[in-house]
Design a protein around this motif. Structure first.
Motif, PDB file in Angstrom:
ATOM      1  N   LEU A  18      20.383   0.121  19.043  1.00 11.83           N
ATOM      2  CA  LEU A  18      22.038   0.376  19.505  1.00 11.83           C
ATOM      3  C   LEU A  18      21.549   0.879  21.068  1.00 11.83           C
ATOM      4  O   LEU A  18      21.767   1.844  21.424  1.00 11.83           O
ATOM      5  CB  LEU A  18      22.133   1.577  18.668  1.00 11.83           C
ATOM      6  CG  LEU A  18      22.238   1.322  16.935  1.00 11.83           C
ATOM      7  CD1 LEU A  18      22.974   2.721  16.481  1.00 11.83           C
ATOM      8  CD2 LEU A  18      23.180   0.408  16.745  1.00 11.83           C
ATOM      9  N   ASP A  19      21.570  -0.545  21.595  1.00 17.98           N
ATOM     10  CA  ASP A  19      21.462  -0.517  23.203  1.00 17.98           C
ATOM     11  C   ASP A  19      22.413   0.543  23.828  1.00 17.98           C
ATOM     12  O   ASP A  19      23.523   0.601  23.812  1.00 17.98           O
ATOM     13  CB  ASP A  19      21.645  -1.739  23.692  1.00 17.98           C
ATOM     14  CG  ASP A  19      21.011  -2.064  25.046  1.00 17.98           C
ATOM     15  OD1 ASP A  19      20.898  -1.370  25.762  1.00 17.98           O
ATOM     16  OD2 ASP A  19      19.719  -2.781  24.915  1.00 17.98           O
ATOM     17  N   THR A  20      21.650   1.515  24.503  1.00 15.09           N
ATOM     18  CA  THR A  20      22.628   2.320  25.257  1.00 15.09           C
ATOM     19  C   THR A  20      23.186   3.716  24.573  1.00 15.09           C
ATOM     20  O   THR A  20      23.632   4.498  25.370  1.00 15.09           O
ATOM     21  CB  THR A  20      23.546   1.687  26.183  1.00 15.09           C
ATOM     22  OG1 THR A  20      22.905   0.645  26.769  1.00 15.09           O
ATOM     23  CG2 THR A  20      23.909   2.555  27.596  1.00 15.09           C
ATOM     24  N   LEU A  21      22.985   3.820  23.305  1.00 13.48           N
ATOM     25  CA  LEU A  21      23.855   4.727  22.526  1.00 13.48           C
ATOM     26  C   LEU A  21      22.842   6.142  22.859  1.00 13.48           C
ATOM     27  O   LEU A  21      21.751   6.326  22.830  1.00 13.48           O
ATOM     28  CB  LEU A  21      23.489   4.664  20.952  1.00 13.48           C
ATOM     29  CG  LEU A  21      24.081   5.644  20.214  1.00 13.48           C
ATOM     30  CD1 LEU A  21      25.457   5.904  20.395  1.00 13.48           C
ATOM     31  CD2 LEU A  21      23.749   5.455  18.787  1.00 13.48           C
ATOM     32  N   SER A  50      13.335   3.915  30.260  1.00 10.36           N
ATOM     33  CA  SER A  50      14.833   4.282  30.548  1.00 10.36           C
ATOM     34  C   SER A  50      15.734   3.280  30.726  1.00 10.36           C
ATOM     35  O   SER A  50      16.865   3.271  30.988  1.00 10.36           O
ATOM     36  CB  SER A  50      14.670   5.055  32.017  1.00 10.36           C
ATOM     37  OG  SER A  50      14.234   3.871  32.946  1.00 10.36           O
ATOM     38  N   PHE A  51      15.072   1.905  30.469  1.00 16.82           N
ATOM     39  CA  PHE A  51      16.311   0.736  30.192  1.00 16.82           C
ATOM     40  C   PHE A  51      15.527  -0.090  29.451  1.00 16.82           C
ATOM     41  O   PHE A  51      14.361  -0.061  28.908  1.00 16.82           O
ATOM     42  CB  PHE A  51      16.336   0.239  31.789  1.00 16.82           C
ATOM     43  CG  PHE A  51      15.286  -0.445  32.346  1.00 16.82           C
ATOM     44  CD1 PHE A  51      14.120   0.146  32.685  1.00 16.82           C
ATOM     45  CD2 PHE A  51      15.332  -2.000  32.643  1.00 16.82           C
ATOM     46  CE1 PHE A  51      13.177  -0.862  33.414  1.00 16.82           C
ATOM     47  CE2 PHE A  51      14.476  -2.424  33.399  1.00 16.82           C
ATOM     48  CZ  PHE A  51      13.248  -1.885  33.577  1.00 16.82           C
ATOM     49  N   THR A  52      16.383  -1.172  28.914  1.00 18.28           N
ATOM     50  CA  THR A  52      16.144  -2.306  27.977  1.00 18.28           C
ATOM     51  C   THR A  52      14.522  -2.704  28.027  1.00 18.28           C
ATOM     52  O   THR A  52      14.122  -2.904  27.264  1.00 18.28           O
ATOM     53  CB  THR A  52      17.154  -3.361  27.974  1.00 18.28           C
ATOM     54  OG1 THR A  52      18.551  -2.603  27.900  1.00 18.28           O
ATOM     55  CG2 THR A  52      17.104  -4.153  26.701  1.00 18.28           C
ATOM     56  N   TYR A  53      14.436  -3.244  29.316  1.00 19.92           N
ATOM     57  CA  TYR A  53      13.174  -4.083  29.297  1.00 19.92           C
ATOM     58  C   TYR A  53      12.167  -3.152  28.946  1.00 19.92           C
ATOM     59  O   TYR A  53      11.087  -3.596  28.392  1.00 19.92           O
ATOM     60  CB  TYR A  53      13.289  -4.741  30.725  1.00 19.92           C
ATOM     61  CG  TYR A  53      12.206  -5.796  30.901  1.00 19.92           C
ATOM     62  CD1 TYR A  53      12.327  -7.046  30.043  1.00 19.92           C
ATOM     63  CD2 TYR A  53      11.021  -5.915  31.802  1.00 19.92           C
ATOM     64  CE1 TYR A  53      11.413  -8.204  30.277  1.00 19.92           C
ATOM     65  CE2 TYR A  53      10.134  -6.896  32.088  1.00 19.92           C
ATOM     66  CZ  TYR A  53      10.303  -7.947  31.147  1.00 19.92           C
ATOM     67  OH  TYR A  53       9.475  -9.147  31.517  1.00 19.92           O
ATOM     68  N   SER A 230      17.965   4.006  19.415  1.00 19.05           N
ATOM     69  CA  SER A 230      18.710   3.542  20.752  1.00 19.05           C
ATOM     70  C   SER A 230      17.446   3.487  21.663  1.00 19.05           C
ATOM     71  O   SER A 230      16.352   3.800  21.724  1.00 19.05           O
ATOM     72  CB  SER A 230      19.608   4.724  21.172  1.00 19.05           C
ATOM     73  OG  SER A 230      19.886   4.575  22.864  1.00 19.05           O
ATOM     74  N   ASP A 231      17.464   2.373  22.652  1.00 17.26           N
ATOM     75  CA  ASP A 231      16.485   2.171  23.685  1.00 17.26           C
ATOM     76  C   ASP A 231      16.537   3.131  24.804  1.00 17.26           C
ATOM     77  O   ASP A 231      15.342   3.640  25.322  1.00 17.26           O
ATOM     78  CB  ASP A 231      16.507   0.639  24.067  1.00 17.26           C
ATOM     79  CG  ASP A 231      17.718   0.323  24.686  1.00 17.26           C
ATOM     80  OD1 ASP A 231      18.750   0.896  24.617  1.00 17.26           O
ATOM     81  OD2 ASP A 231      17.822  -0.883  25.398  1.00 17.26           O
ATOM     82  N   HIS A 232      17.748   3.819  24.946  1.00 17.58           N
ATOM     83  CA  HIS A 232      17.804   4.664  26.228  1.00 17.58           C
ATOM     84  C   HIS A 232      19.322   5.051  26.028  1.00 17.58           C
ATOM     85  O   HIS A 232      19.979   4.300  25.337  1.00 17.58           O
ATOM     86  CB  HIS A 232      17.439   4.216  27.540  1.00 17.58           C
ATOM     87  CG  HIS A 232      18.277   2.742  27.860  1.00 17.58           C
ATOM     88  ND1 HIS A 232      19.563   2.672  28.155  1.00 17.58           N
ATOM     89  CD2 HIS A 232      17.828   1.538  27.449  1.00 17.58           C
ATOM     90  CE1 HIS A 232      19.965   1.618  28.003  1.00 17.58           C
ATOM     91  NE2 HIS A 232      19.119   0.557  27.698  1.00 17.58           N
ATOM     92  N   GLY A 233      19.722   6.129  26.713  1.00 21.31           N
ATOM     93  CA  GLY A 233      21.066   6.682  26.732  1.00 21.31           C
ATOM     94  C   GLY A 233      21.557   5.937  28.265  1.00 21.31           C
ATOM     95  O   GLY A 233      21.031   5.261  28.611  1.00 21.31           O
TER      96      GLY A 233
HETATM   97 ZN   LIG Z   1      18.937  -1.053  26.782  1.00 21.83          ZN
END
Ligand SMILES: [Zn+2]
Length: 261
Positions: A18-21, A50-53, A230-233
């Motif tokens: 859940l990207d960025t949740l 701290s980010f998607t990649y 989530s991958d990061h907030g």
């Molecule tokens: Zn992300």
């Protein structure tokens, strides 16, 4: 934790980021998320990126978000690469490949990626790296952050693919949900900027949209082991910070769940 050596090979595996949740947003909406939280609460965890990649490379390397506590004994890995010389827990599944995606493929799984945010678009060389982990990968404009119905579009695509997959074929389905990532202000009527409020509304939308996917997975021959996190907030002005790819508690702290469908 479940014994992953009895899960891998006998279950379909559904991994949803859940990207960025943000963790606090997820907790605030637990009562309104029957699909994601019907069987339990979010765990508070720390993401490895701290980010998607960054985060997804870690996840595909078998490094899931870790419990947000100081008790290292509770940090038992679901997945770990074999022959590292490190002692591993008997319930940890060991893989011989560079990553868990090809590790599942080596166990006979069909591996499918349904992309969401920019790192999954396959539009340039960098954006092909993460989808490239998978045997099959898909991205459409209407799966992306600019489409207010992105999760429904992603789920509908997944349902089509499930129709084409034999019910007894072992499946590793990964989906990167883009709807909670900015921009998400359009989930609150009249809002002009993203906020905790609009992220909460986006999460409620996502929970509802995931229902048909969970239902379809339940209809398959094997039970499904589902990992959702989530991958990061992201920061909405806390301590002056905005966005992610920066070190702040609202970025590092993420919600995490695992359950059987
Ligand atoms: Zn992300």
């Amino acid at each position: 934790m479940p014994d992953m050596n009895t899960i891998v090979g006998s279950h379909d595996i559904l991994m949803i980021t859940l990207d960025t949740l943000r963790y606090d947003v997820a907790k605030l909406e637990e009562q309104h998320c029957p699909n994601l939280c019907g069987s339990g609460s979010w765990e508070k965890r720390h993401t490895p990126g701290s980010f998607t990649y960054a985060a997804h490379h870690a996840f595909f390397g078998g490094f899931m978000p870790t419990p947000a506590n100081t008790d290292k004994a509770s940090h038992i890995r679901l997945f770990h690469s074999r022959n590292t010389g490190l002692k591993t827990h008997p319930h940890t599944w060991l893989f011989d490949t560079p990553d868990i995606v090809s590790g599942f493929a080596a166990e006979g799984y069909r591996t499918i990626c349904i992309g969401g945010v920019i790192f999954f678009t396959k539009k340039n060389a960098l954006a092909k790296v993460l989808p490239g982990y998978f045997q099959q990968s898909y991205w459409r404009m209407n799966f992306g952050v600019t489409n207010p119905r992105s999760t429904e579009n992603q789920v509908n695509h997944a349902l089509k693919l499930l129709d084409q997959t034999a019910p007894d074929e072992k499946l590793f389905l990964f989906m990167n949900v883009s709807a909670i990532h900015g921009p998400n202000h359009y989930y609150v009527e009249g809002a002009r900027a993203d906020s905790v409020e609009s992220q909460r509304a986006a999460l409620r939308y996502v929970d509802k949209a995931l229902g048909p996917l969970f239902e379809a997975m339940r209809g398959r021959e094997r039970p499904t082991f589902c990992l959702v996190f989530s991958d990061h907030g992201t920061a909405y002005g806390e301590d002056g910070y905005h966005g992610h790819r920066l070190a702040h508690d609202v970025v590092w702290t993420v919600p995490y769940r695992e359950f059987i469908l």
